[in-house]
Enzyme design. Structure first.
Site, short mmCIF file in Angstrom:
data_model
loop_
_atom_site.label_atom_id
_atom_site.label_comp_id
_atom_site.label_asym_id
_atom_site.label_seq_id
_atom_site.Cartn_x
_atom_site.Cartn_y
_atom_site.Cartn_z
N GLU A 163 -5.47 -43.57 -5.87
CA GLU A 163 -4.30 -44.12 -4.69
C GLU A 163 -4.23 -42.94 -4.00
OE1 GLU A 163 -1.24 -46.18 -6.05
OE2 GLU A 163 -2.40 -47.86 -6.80
N GLU A 344 -6.25 -51.58 -11.52
CA GLU A 344 -5.05 -51.61 -11.73
C GLU A 344 -4.48 -53.09 -11.24
OE1 GLU A 344 -2.04 -48.72 -10.77
OE2 GLU A 344 -3.06 -47.11 -11.13
#
Ligand code: FCB
Length: 452
Positions: A163, A344
């Site tokens: 991320e 995720e």
């Protein structure tokens, strides 16, 4: 549910959130250790000094994963554990921890997925400017070479960054995460230097790891305007440029999205874009919810607004919109034409021990059922999704929210470190077993295939 041979079912964690042992065996401070020491950063002044004590309890945690039948486990390396000054001399004791972890995973027939960077930059490098200093691309390449040469005989799945949009925007743009900087130029420099570091790392991994399967992990979420006001629509586009496109676009297409070009151009040197856009093997997706965006006067002119009242929300207020997940998977498939791994997905819930000492987390099971069903819809519509990793294996240190948010399928009593698999862990294990039985009666899927 349709079953597919070699689909990878896993769970994800990150070093800072679970390892603890913050000052053990030569680990030095990361930017998060330092950030959390300043007063008032998070409620209750919690720290990750102990976290889930995974550094000492990894064998028990691998045994839990094995009992759940996981095919794969995604973890990250703590850069300050293996290179205490961020560069220069390596720390043998820190390196040896990941040897033990990787060997335990392989012995349990769980494929290790190694992420190089999940936000815990060595403070020693932040002192030199961190992601704002262009030299970091070289420091990151050297760190990658150390990791690749040490573990590349046993690990083939490598992710460069987790991320990048979050740690650059929150850490250097908005000041909500470590290192707590809120500055436009810092944000734009950091974005470019992370992209450059990604490209350098891909080259190192290709050279140093035979049969490496390489990707990056991006958070992509539709950004919907909060209202019909055109200012909110413009804000949603601005946020989407930073959130969804600032990294995947240059990494795939060698150019920044038009909305960011002018801001980042001053930091781009000749040859950079080709160095960033190195071929990779898969797209790693983290996804929880869509964003609802409103215009604001902050640094990027956009703020996270409330979702409309009609949208269901999780216990911590995150919108639950499985269709947005399906659409995101299809959008990634169309744009990037790469195999996709969901690295995720999951939810925090109000987990409480019942009278029998168990956790009946039916909300989480409902979320996971709805989101895996949405993934199935995306696959049926053509998206090349090859794996799904739940966030997270364990309740852990949730950054600015500390221990108040529980994302695990395994409950952790933070006072005693006792682990208790929740009902969702049993649900996940049953689903994985169902897939295995229907296509591989002889045993488990390994997910050890490389793309092709
Ligand atoms: C993601 C992070 C992960 C965890 C989950 C809830 O943004 O990658 O570390 O905090 O959110």
């Amino acid at each position: 549910m349709t079953t597919r041979p070699n689909f990878v079912w896993g769970a994800s964690t990150s070093a800072f959130q679970i390892e603890g042992a913050a000052h053990v065996d030569g680990r030095t401070d990361s930017i998060w250790d330092v950030y959390l020491r300043a007063p008032g950063r998070i409620k209750g002044s919690e720290t990750a000094e102990v976290a889930c004590d995974h550094y000492h309890r990894y064998a028990e945690d691998v045994a839990l994963m094995r009992a759940l039948g996981l095919n794969a486990y995604r973890f990250s390396i703590a850069w300050p554990r293996v290179l205490p000054q961020g560069r220069g001399a390596a720390n043998e004791a820190g390196l040896a921890f990941y040897d033990r972890l990787i060997d335990a995973l392989l012995a349990a027939e769980i494929e290790p997925w190694l992420c190089l960077y999940h936000w815990d930059l060595p403070q020693a490098l932040e002192a030199l400017g961190g992601w704002q200093n262009r030299d970091i691309a070289g420091w990151f390449a050297d760190y990658t070479a150390l990791v690749a040469r040490r573990y590349g005989d046993r690990v083939k799945r490598f992710a460069t960054f987790n991320e990048p949009c979050v740690f650059t925007l929150f850490g250097y743009g908005l000041g909500w995460h470590a290192p707590g900087i809120a500055d436009k130029a810092a944000l734009h420099k950091a974005i470019h230097h992370v992209n450059l570091s990604h490209g350098r790392a891909v080259d190192v991994l290709r050279k140093d790891v035979a049969g490496a399967s390489i990707g990056a992990i991006h958070n992509r979420q539709p950004c919907y305007p909060c209202s019909a006001n055109p200012a909110d629509a413009a804000a949603a586009l601005r946020l989407a440029a930073y959130w969804n496109d600032a990294f995947p676009f240059p990494q795939a297409f060698a150019s920044y999205p038009p909305a960011l070009l002018d801001a980042i151009a001053p930091y781009v040197m000749p040859g950079d874009m080709a160095q960033i856009a190195r071929p990779i093997d898969w797209f790693g997706l983290n996804h929880y919810s869509p964003h609802y965006v409103r215009a604001d006067t902050d640094l990027i002119g956009a703020a996270f607004g409330p979702a409309p009242d009609t949208v269901p929300r999780s216990a911590i207020g995150w919108p639950v919109v499985p269709d947005a997940f399906r659409d995101t998977l299809l959008d990634i498939h169309q744009r990037f034409q790469l195999p996709i791994y969901v690295l995720e997905n999951g939810t925090a819930a109000n987990d409480v021990l019942d009278a029998a000492g168990q956790i009946q987390d039916h909300d989480r099971i409902g979320y996971l059922k709805a989101y895996t069903a949405a993934m199935e819809q995306a696959i049926a519509a053509g998206a090349d999704v090859r794996g799904y990793f739940v966030w997270s294996l364990l309740d852990n240190f949730e950054w600015g929210a500390g221990y108040s948010q529980r994302f695990g399928i395994v409950y952790v009593d933070h006072a005693t470190q006792r682990r208790i698999p929740k009902a969702s862990a049993r649900w996940y294990a049953d689903m994985i077993a169902g897939h295995r039985n229907s296509h591989d009666p002889a045993g488990r899927t390994t997910g050890r295939k490389t793309e092709g």
